[in-house]
Write an enzyme that holds these catalytic residues in place. Structure first.
Site, mmCIF file in Angstrom:
data_model
loop_
_atom_site.group_PDB
_atom_site.id
_atom_site.type_symbol
_atom_site.label_atom_id
_atom_site.label_comp_id
_atom_site.label_asym_id
_atom_site.label_seq_id
_atom_site.Cartn_x
_atom_site.Cartn_y
_atom_site.Cartn_z
ATOM 1 N N ALA A 154 52.976 42.725 32.176
ATOM 2 C CA ALA A 154 51.712 42.311 32.804
ATOM 3 C C ALA A 154 50.570 42.394 31.799
ATOM 4 C CB ALA A 154 51.429 43.191 34.014
ATOM 5 N N ASN A 181 58.627 49.294 31.411
ATOM 6 C CA ASN A 181 59.735 48.985 32.303
ATOM 7 C C ASN A 181 60.127 47.513 32.205
ATOM 8 O OD1 ASN A 181 60.397 51.343 33.550
ATOM 9 N ND2 ASN A 181 59.251 50.966 35.421
ATOM 10 N N HIS A 381 67.664 52.739 43.780
ATOM 11 C CA HIS A 381 68.796 51.883 43.450
ATOM 12 C C HIS A 381 70.065 52.697 43.695
ATOM 13 C CE1 HIS A 381 71.577 49.375 41.271
ATOM 14 N NE2 HIS A 381 70.645 48.436 41.220
ATOM 15 N N GLU A 394 73.942 45.458 39.878
ATOM 16 C CA GLU A 394 74.498 44.937 41.131
ATOM 17 C C GLU A 394 75.608 43.916 40.880
ATOM 18 O OE1 GLU A 394 70.753 44.224 42.789
ATOM 19 O OE2 GLU A 394 70.938 46.065 43.937
ATOM 20 N N ARG A 397 79.216 45.036 41.660
ATOM 21 C CA ARG A 397 79.659 44.863 43.051
ATOM 22 C C ARG A 397 79.739 43.375 43.387
ATOM 23 N NH1 ARG A 397 75.172 47.745 45.767
ATOM 24 N NH2 ARG A 397 74.336 47.973 43.672
ATOM 25 N N ARG A 418 69.553 47.460 48.901
ATOM 26 C CA ARG A 418 69.539 48.694 48.108
ATOM 27 C C ARG A 418 69.275 49.933 48.954
ATOM 28 N NH1 ARG A 418 66.180 46.454 42.815
ATOM 29 N NH2 ARG A 418 67.927 45.281 41.978
ATOM 30 N N HIS A 521 63.854 53.646 41.375
ATOM 31 C CA HIS A 521 63.898 52.406 40.612
ATOM 32 C C HIS A 521 62.544 51.703 40.466
ATOM 33 C CE1 HIS A 521 65.742 49.089 38.672
ATOM 34 N NE2 HIS A 521 65.597 48.260 39.669
ATOM 35 N N HIS A 522 61.871 51.433 41.573
ATOM 36 C CA HIS A 522 60.641 50.632 41.485
ATOM 37 C C HIS A 522 59.621 51.178 42.474
ATOM 38 C CE1 HIS A 522 58.592 46.751 40.488
ATOM 39 N NE2 HIS A 522 58.011 46.975 41.654
ATOM 40 N N ARG A 561 61.230 45.304 47.235
ATOM 41 C CA ARG A 561 61.042 44.205 46.276
ATOM 42 C C ARG A 561 62.348 43.444 46.127
ATOM 43 N NH1 ARG A 561 62.518 43.513 41.359
ATOM 44 N NH2 ARG A 561 63.023 45.687 40.914
ATOM 45 N N ALA A 566 59.789 41.128 40.412
ATOM 46 C CA ALA A 566 59.022 41.999 39.511
ATOM 47 C C ALA A 566 58.542 41.175 38.322
ATOM 48 C CB ALA A 566 59.872 43.172 39.038
ATOM 49 N N VAL A 567 59.436 40.359 37.771
ATOM 50 C CA VAL A 567 59.045 39.549 36.606
ATOM 51 C C VAL A 567 58.025 38.482 37.040
ATOM 52 C CG1 VAL A 567 59.866 38.032 34.771
ATOM 53 C CG2 VAL A 567 61.221 40.012 35.423
#
Ligand code: ADP
Length: 588
Positions: A154, A181, A381, A394, A397, A418, A521-522, A561, A566-567
């Protein structure tokens, strides 16, 4: 110093760059911790592939560091590989500055060395290095139009935009390297109605993107922010093109109705790809970056306008004066005291976050009465290896792995969200589980090799052998796998109603398991912003001169999220914060 190439644990150091630095530093380290002597290996992802570090420890010192990196031999990456091992040995710590312009490769070298140290039972955070003589602190004042705090995705996006708008910009980053991150992100960037989707005949709409994000976040996100996120997303993809970071590959990801997650052409991890591109652009645009410089407080004038930031490095006190300030210090997933303040039940959880994610900006903003939103919304997570804090993606899985408990039985639909899967793992005896897969899955997913090199995978020649190593009753594990394989064949999981990630069964030896439990995680909440990325005060008005973007902000993700947002958040709101800050600096 010797330079040579050799074969390393079954892999050829293809880059041809293998640097061995033998050092006689042991003697100089009276305060060095005690190590178990030996040679240890660790791996991390570099820009062009894996970076492997071999670290030789005596009982009291880091004696040598050897680093090899596939495809890292070209350009700036090789400088990090060439120079950092020597610096680490010399200083007896991995807490060293990144090589300028090579944050991604520097991070990979440091992370690979850290992984090697961890496998030797050493906590790299506790290796603070040789004491350097304390110099008198000095003061420095830096004047800019726009001051950006935090050099993750960011902050870098904001800085580039403000500079492109013709303003003088500086970035303050408390760690030794840029990236935060953001550099750990592996998925991609959600965007709708993009030229890449059109080229690939993918039908998607801004409205569906808004709906998916609202729904995925439990309908508590700020709809105005989500709308801007979706509406500005295609333009942000074009902008990434323009700065040399195209994301042309479009895939499905959890929570998205259509193919919407945009990735680098070769499917490589999006985080290090973007961080490397942003960093290159910063260099090209001559944007000064103050590394190892921690922002501590805002400077606010008598009218309540933010006019700068106070910061400190190990030797200096800084005053950064700016006409506007962008706050982009990321989340607080690495600050246990802070996240347990909001969510006490997360005490003792490991974190997947980079160490800089300590919520400093939130604390600074609260001091000047910024409002916080959804601050207690913290994503955990489900599959994190607890000793190394390595997150097992992920995709394992998704490609067909199952989760079994200590007793060797499945206990949930592994493809649930999650929060649901995490809760299911926590509910098992001793609160952990094993993620189990076979040789075919290993061969199809590159990420597994990293887990193997980091020594977090248990291998069994047969199911019974694996069960024995995990201290599980072999008959139970064999029964679990045969029931699962039958469900895959029948395309029906009557036990837990799983219906995705069932393309392949688990029937090719050897078999593997990774012991996992959930990790932080976030952090979805943070400072409140409006659609122009202005920070909003507790009285509901924008704080003049202050803008924020990225994980530090709240309101975009609601209570969950979705992957790829996030990106999207860092690039889209980073750009908005950069333009708004540029306009404010110009006085309009
Ligand atoms: P985002 O994804 O929102 O960009 P990141 O975690 O990628 O967030 O980046 C945030 C950056 O801000 C990290 O590199 C972190 O080290 C840096 N940072 C955090 N606190 C401070 C601070 N007090 N001063 C300067 N930089 C900071």
């Amino acid at each position: 110093m010797k330079l040579f190439i050799k074969k390393l644990a079954g892999r050829t150091a293809a880059a041809g760059l293998l640097l061995v630095l033998l050092a006689g530093f042991a003697a100089g380290c009276a305060s060095a911790p005690k190590f178990t002597p030996g040679v240890y290996e660790g791996t991390a992802k570099g820009f062009g592939g894996d970076v492997v570090a071999r670290v030789e420890l005596s009982d009291s010192a880091i004696v040598s560091v050897t680093v090899s990196g596939d495809n890292e031999s070209q350009g700036i990456g090789s400088i990090a590989i060439a120079e950092l091992p020597g610096i680490i040995v010399q200083r007896q710590t991995t807490q060293v500055d990144a090589i300028a312009g090579a944050s991604v490769s520097s991070r990979a070298v440091i992370e690979a060395v850290n992984a090697a140290l961890r496998s030797a039972g050493v906590d790299p955070a506790k290796l603070t290095g040789k004491t350097v003589s304390s110099r008198a602190r000095t003061s420095e004042t830096v004047n800019a139009d726009v001051v950006v705090i935090g050099g993750g995705g960011a902050g870098m996006s904001a800085a580039i935009i403000a500079k492109q708008a013709g303003l003088n910009v500086v970035i303050i980053e408390k760690m030794a390297m840029l990236g935060g991150n953001s550099s750990k992100s592996t998925g991609g960037m959600n965007a709708a109605e993009t030229k890449y989707q059109k080229e690939q005949n993918i039908s998607d709409s801004v409205q569906t993107f808004i709906d998916d994000t609202m729904k995925g976040g439990g309908n508590i996100a700020d709809r105005s922010l989500v709308t801007i996120l979706a509406q500005s997303s295609a333009e942000a993809i074009d902008w990434l093109d323009s700065i040399g970071a195209p994301l042309p590959r479009v895939s499905f990801s959890g929570g998205a109705t259509n193919r919407r997650i945009h990735q680098p052409a070769d499917g490589s991890a999006v985080g290090i790809y973007l961080v490397a591109a942003f960093e290159k652009k910063l260099t090209e645009l001559n944007i000064p970056v103050y590394l190892n410089t921690r922002a501590t407080d805002f400077i606010v004038d008598s009218q309540g306008r933010v006019t700068g930031v106070r910061a400190e490095s190990s030797s200096k006190n800084y005053t950064f004066n700016g006409k506007s300030v962008v706050l982009a210090t990321g989340g607080f997933g690495a600050n246990e005291a802070m996240y347990t303040k909001y969510r006490p039940e997360l005490k003792g959880f490991v974190t997947t976050n980079s160490p800089g994610a300590t919520g400093d900006g939130i604390i600074m903003a609260e001091k000047i009465h910024a409002a916080l939103v959804d601050i207690e919304q913290i994503q955990i997570h489900p599959t994190v290896e607890q000793k190394t804090a390595i997150m097992v993606t992920e995709a394992v899985r998704g490609d067909g792995a199952i989760l079994v408990n200590k007793e060797g039985r499945r206990f949930t639909n592994e493809m649930g969200t999650r929060d649901v899967v995490s809760a299911a793992v926590i509910a098992q005896s001793e609160g952990f589980a094993y993620i189990v897969f076979d040789q075919a899955l290993r061969e199809g997913l590159r990420a597994i090799e990293g887990y193997v090199t980091n020594n977090i995978v248990t291998e069994g020649a047969t199911i019974q052998d694996l069960a024995g190593k995990l201290d599980i009753n072999p008959a139970v594990l064999a029964e679990t796998l045969s029931t699962w394989n039958a469900a895959v064949r029948a395309e029906r999981d009557s036990a837990f109603n799983r219906n995705t990630g069932m393309e392949k069964d688990l029937s090719r030896a050897p078999y593997y398991a990774i012991k996992i439990a959930p990790g932080v995680h976030h952090t979805m909440g943070g400072v409140k912003i409006n659609t122009q990325a202005q920070v909003i005060s507790t009285s509901g008005n924008p704080i003049p001169g202050l803008f924020a973007a990225g994980e530090i902000t709240g309101g975009i993700h609601g209570n969950n999220r979705i992957g790829g947002n996030a990106v999207a958040d860092i690039v889209i709101f980073g750009r908005i914060a950069g333009s708004s800050a540029a306009r404010a600096a110009r006085g309009n």
